[in-house]
Motif scaffolding. Structure first.
Motif, PDB file in Angstrom:
ATOM      1  N   ALA A  80       1.499 -11.245  -9.709  1.00  0.00           N
ATOM      2  CA  ALA A  80       2.813 -10.944 -10.288  1.00  0.00           C
ATOM      3  C   ALA A  80       3.189  -9.488 -10.017  1.00  0.00           C
ATOM      4  O   ALA A  80       2.327  -8.606 -10.006  1.00  0.00           O
ATOM      5  N   LEU A  81       4.478  -9.232  -9.812  1.00  0.00           N
ATOM      6  CA  LEU A  81       4.935  -7.889  -9.467  1.00  0.00           C
ATOM      7  C   LEU A  81       5.267  -7.086 -10.718  1.00  0.00           C
ATOM      8  O   LEU A  81       5.820  -7.607 -11.677  1.00  0.00           O
ATOM      9  N   ASP A  82       4.920  -5.793 -10.677  1.00  0.00           N
ATOM     10  CA  ASP A  82       5.141  -4.874 -11.795  1.00  0.00           C
ATOM     11  C   ASP A  82       6.204  -3.861 -11.367  1.00  0.00           C
ATOM     12  O   ASP A  82       6.093  -3.229 -10.314  1.00  0.00           O
ATOM     13  N   LYS A  83       7.228  -3.669 -12.196  1.00  0.00           N
ATOM     14  CA  LYS A  83       8.344  -2.794 -11.846  1.00  0.00           C
ATOM     15  C   LYS A  83       7.917  -1.335 -11.702  1.00  0.00           C
ATOM     16  O   LYS A  83       8.632  -0.536 -11.089  1.00  0.00           O
ATOM     17  N   GLN A  84       6.762  -0.951 -12.254  1.00  0.00           N
ATOM     18  CA  GLN A  84       6.321   0.429 -12.180  1.00  0.00           C
ATOM     19  C   GLN A  84       5.866   0.817 -10.772  1.00  0.00           C
ATOM     20  O   GLN A  84       5.790   1.991 -10.437  1.00  0.00           O
ATOM     21  N   ASN A  85       5.538  -0.182  -9.946  1.00  0.00           N
ATOM     22  CA  ASN A  85       5.019   0.078  -8.606  1.00  0.00           C
ATOM     23  C   ASN A  85       6.041  -0.304  -7.544  1.00  0.00           C
ATOM     24  O   ASN A  85       7.013  -1.009  -7.819  1.00  0.00           O
ATOM     25  N   GLN A  86       5.817   0.163  -6.320  1.00  0.00           N
ATOM     26  CA  GLN A  86       6.642  -0.211  -5.182  1.00  0.00           C
ATOM     27  C   GLN A  86       5.878  -1.236  -4.351  1.00  0.00           C
ATOM     28  O   GLN A  86       4.716  -1.008  -3.989  1.00  0.00           O
ATOM     29  N   TYR A  87       6.535  -2.357  -4.036  1.00  0.00           N
ATOM     30  CA  TYR A  87       5.883  -3.413  -3.266  1.00  0.00           C
ATOM     31  C   TYR A  87       6.597  -3.603  -1.935  1.00  0.00           C
ATOM     32  O   TYR A  87       7.830  -3.534  -1.859  1.00  0.00           O
ATOM     33  N   PHE A  88       5.813  -3.870  -0.905  1.00  0.00           N
ATOM     34  CA  PHE A  88       6.345  -4.131   0.421  1.00  0.00           C
ATOM     35  C   PHE A  88       5.736  -5.443   0.928  1.00  0.00           C
ATOM     36  O   PHE A  88       4.527  -5.615   0.927  1.00  0.00           O
ATOM     37  N   GLY A  89       6.598  -6.342   1.354  1.00  0.00           N
ATOM     38  CA  GLY A  89       6.121  -7.643   1.764  1.00  0.00           C
ATOM     39  C   GLY A  89       7.105  -8.711   1.313  1.00  0.00           C
ATOM     40  O   GLY A  89       8.281  -8.432   1.080  1.00  0.00           O
ATOM     41  N   PRO A  90       6.610  -9.957   1.135  1.00  0.00           N
ATOM     42  CA  PRO A  90       5.211 -10.336   1.324  1.00  0.00           C
ATOM     43  C   PRO A  90       4.835 -10.434   2.800  1.00  0.00           C
ATOM     44  O   PRO A  90       5.691 -10.490   3.669  1.00  0.00           O
ATOM     45  N   PHE A  91       3.513 -10.451   3.054  1.00  0.00           N
ATOM     46  CA  PHE A  91       2.963 -10.590   4.385  1.00  0.00           C
ATOM     47  C   PHE A  91       2.380 -11.998   4.534  1.00  0.00           C
ATOM     48  O   PHE A  91       1.995 -12.622   3.541  1.00  0.00           O
ATOM     49  N   PRO A  92       2.281 -12.516   5.761  1.00  0.00           N
ATOM     50  CA  PRO A  92       1.807 -13.891   5.939  1.00  0.00           C
ATOM     51  C   PRO A  92       0.337 -14.084   5.622  1.00  0.00           C
ATOM     52  O   PRO A  92      -0.098 -15.192   5.318  1.00  0.00           O
ATOM     53  N   ASN A  93      -0.448 -13.003   5.698  1.00  0.00           N
ATOM     54  CA  ASN A  93      -1.886 -13.127   5.418  1.00  0.00           C
ATOM     55  C   ASN A  93      -2.455 -11.764   5.054  1.00  0.00           C
ATOM     56  O   ASN A  93      -1.808 -10.725   5.228  1.00  0.00           O
ATOM     57  N   GLY A  94      -3.686 -11.766   4.555  1.00  0.00           N
ATOM     58  CA  GLY A  94      -4.327 -10.530   4.146  1.00  0.00           C
ATOM     59  C   GLY A  94      -4.602  -9.585   5.304  1.00  0.00           C
ATOM     60  O   GLY A  94      -4.580  -8.361   5.132  1.00  0.00           O
ATOM     61  N   TYR A  95      -4.846 -10.146   6.486  1.00  0.00           N
ATOM     62  CA  TYR A  95      -5.134  -9.300   7.648  1.00  0.00           C
ATOM     63  C   TYR A  95      -3.951  -8.385   7.957  1.00  0.00           C
ATOM     64  O   TYR A  95      -4.129  -7.202   8.272  1.00  0.00           O
ATOM     65  N   ALA A  96      -2.731  -8.919   7.871  1.00  0.00           N
ATOM     66  CA  ALA A  96      -1.538  -8.111   8.168  1.00  0.00           C
ATOM     67  C   ALA A  96      -1.410  -6.949   7.188  1.00  0.00           C
ATOM     68  O   ALA A  96      -1.015  -5.843   7.572  1.00  0.00           O
ATOM     69  N   VAL A  97      -1.755  -7.174   5.907  1.00  0.00           N
ATOM     70  CA  VAL A  97      -1.680  -6.098   4.910  1.00  0.00           C
ATOM     71  C   VAL A  97      -2.724  -5.028   5.207  1.00  0.00           C
ATOM     72  O   VAL A  97      -2.428  -3.827   5.209  1.00  0.00           O
TER      73      VAL A  97
END
Length: 602
Positions: A120-137
């Motif tokens: 789940a996303l938290d407004k206190q942080n900045q998120y970029f994505g989503p990505f198709p898999n963990g390797y891309a992140v």
């Protein structure tokens, strides 16, 4: 054929939007659909004579119809897809993609942390994505570390560092933990990283070039060299991107659906910050007899409802998605565009995605052909009927009797079925008694299946010799599961792959298949997967048991000292990461006790 008469139900249906469900005589949901007009839509199923074979087969099994009236077509769409995901009806196309997609996150601390995140996303942080898999992140994190040197360590480690870590030494972190960089400089690096992730690499390069020239003009050559290194690193990163975008929108999803040889595949390409970060091919369940447009509509609804949505979705569907666009826009809080007739580079992206979907189908067909040959070879080698295809394999893992875990892996429908794998924690036996462990796991699994709770296998593989297979024979007889063929997989004298012996107790025979046998290769694959899954479960259980009791078992550490340690270092992981000198700084911990704690935790 069903004797069900739909006329009384059809007569009572309202001309209102809603969701309808077809049920079998057992009460199983066969199909879920939505309608603007329930009466007209449901009645059409029983009035047409040109239905497809799939629909005719479904209608022959219908024993009841249930409906739910809603206020609008949009609500009907939401309810329909929620029910499809929850009930998995046999005649609905279903995309089983329940796993949440990973994000790259910059935390909201004074010195933001760069990290991999899923949840789940938290407004206190900045998120970029989503990505198709963990390797891309993780690849993006490595790139950002090289260029911007942002911290990736846990807060408990960051807050208690006395000196910079190895990442600082190899120039992958600027060392904010020990104030090797000022807060202003670190914030500037974070700002630059955000610009890069948002696809503003050109503006970022121009800004860095200007700062480099200004620093050089002021004779601050070390600072200018640092800017130069960042520019060079960014240029190398851009060279590695095999697809880039100059379009105004920097985030987009490309969705292409292909249908060939009875297989449906949807290829999802993710463009983030103007960069191609990867793609994923999805094969829906129950996709037979569906055309590309129907499958694509099902994917868009099932995938994007309750998920993060990019501003643009490019797809190869020509249908009217007005209701879906309205829903997704309301969910995202901004306008969402679904483009079905793209031009320029969007068309190139879509063509690439469609090509990947077709390649994925070709690969799946090739794999299924190989797997079909293997299962047919196994049927022949073991004298199984042509319908036999479900194989379950068991293995036991422990460390000198500690944290014993049994694994059960499933091969069915020409492939391994990870969602049907199970771990069994073994308790109440003499440590190290593999026979007792095997008895317990088989009793727990097949006691339920023999009573009708679950799917019975055609073949049961036991990783072991005559001792384990003897226990398995007793359990199968006790629970009354007689149809499955028991096979023990015993290692040969030298324990080399290819020399396995197959023990078949029901026929009182031992087989040794040729090394190049397709049947043996299938057995080895399933056996090795059971072994891997057992070890994974055992290590997790053992690690949990050791971590949870590690501080309590150290002599001289009572409740008060334990509380002080956990408070000071932010939890057990922080205590484990602390050095002896750092442990000595805790009130009540002398050097001798600190060394004892360090040794116990390492």
């Amino acid at each position: 054929m069903s004797t069900f008469d739909p006329k009384p139900i059809l007569a009572s249906l309202p001309n209102l939007p809603g969701v309808y469900r077809y049920l079998s005589a057992k009460g199983d949901v066969l199909y879920v659909g939505k309608a603007i007009d329930l009466k007209r839509r449901v009645s059409s199923y029983f009035q047409k004579n040109d239905q497809s074979p799939r629909i005719r087969l479904m209608l022959s099994q219908v024993a009841d119809i249930q409906t739910t009236v809603v206020r609008s077509e949009a609500e009907a769409l939401i309810l329909e897809n929620n029910l499809i995901k929850a009930l998995a009806p046999r005649y609905n196309i279903l995309f089983r993609d329940d796993k949440s997609y990973p994000y790259l996150v910059l935390s909201g601390h004074a010195y933001p942390r760069l990290a991999y995140y899923r949840g789940a996303l938290d407004k206190q942080n900045q998120y970029f994505g989503p990505f198709p898999n963990g390797y891309a992140v993780r690849e993006s994190i490595q790139l950002l570390q090289k260029v911007f040197k942002l911290r990736t360590c846990e807060d408990s480690v960051f807050e208690h560092r006395a000196r910079p870590c190895l990442l600082y030494q190899i120039k992958r972190c600027s060392g904010p933990c020990t104030e090797e960089i000022s807060t202003e400089q670190y914030r500037a690096d974070v700002h630059n990283a955000v610009q890069f992730l948002q696809g503003k690499a050109h503006d970022l390069l121009a800004d860095l070039d200007e700062k480099m020239r200004a620093a050089a003009g002021a004779w601050q050559f070390e600072e200018a060299a640092a800017y130069r290194d960042q520019i060079q690193a960014l240029a190398k990163v851009q060279e590695k991107q095999f697809v880039s975008s100059n379009a105004s929108e920097t985030d987009a999803d490309i969705v292409a659906c292909a249908v060939e040889n009875g297989l449906v595949c949807v290829n999802l390409v993710m463009i983030r910050g103007g960069r191609h970060v990867g793609d994923k091919s999805l094969f829906p369940a129950h996709g037979e007899d569906y055309d590309a447009q129907t499958a694509l509509e099902a994917f868009l609804a099932q995938h994007y409802l309750d998920r993060t949505i990019p501003p643009v979705i490019v797809c190869n569907s020509s249908s009217d998605n007005a209701t879906l666009v309205e829903l997704l826009s309301a969910q995202a809080g901004r306008k969402i565009a679904i483009v079905s007739n793209p031009i320029a580079e969007r068309r190139v992206w879509l063509e690439m995605a469609l090509k990947n979907a077709r390649l994925a189908i070709a690969q799946r067909l090739s794999l299924e052909s190989t797997q079909l040959g293997r299962i047919e070879a196994l049927q022949e080698a073991l004298g199984l009927p042509d319908t036999a295809q479900r194989i379950e394999c068991f293995d036991i893992s422990h460390t000198m009797g500690e944290a014993t875990v049994a694994s059960c892996v499933v091969y069915d429908r020409l492939g391994m079925q990870p969602k049907e794998y199970r771990h069994y924690n073994i308790t109440g036996i003499t440590p190290g008694d593999d026979y007792a462990a095997m008895r317990q796991v088989l009793t727990r699994r097949y006691g339920k299946i023999a009573q009708g709770d679950g799917v019975a296998p055609d073949v049961i593989l036991i990783d072991g010799g005559k001792g384990q297979i003897g226990v398995a024979v007793e359990v199968i007889e006790e629970v009354g599961l007689q149809d499955a063929l028991l096979v023990g997989v015993a290692k040969g004298e030298t324990r080399k792959p290819g020399l396995e012996q197959l023990v078949v107790p029901s026929r009182q025979q031992t087989l040794q298949l040729p090394r190049d046998s397709a049947a043996l290769h299938l057995i080895q694959t399933i056996r090795d997967e059971a072994h891997r899954f057992a070890i994974t479960g055992h290590r997790a259980r053992r690690g949990k048991a050791r971590v949870s009791s590690s501080l309590e078992e150290i002599e001289g550490i009572g409740a008060k000292r334990r509380q002080k340690l956990l408070t000071r270092f932010g939890g057990l992981q922080g205590v484990k990461a602390a050095s002896v000198d750092e442990l000595c700084q805790v009130d009540g911990i002398n050097r001798a006790l600190a060394e004892k704690i360090y040794q116990a935790l390492h």
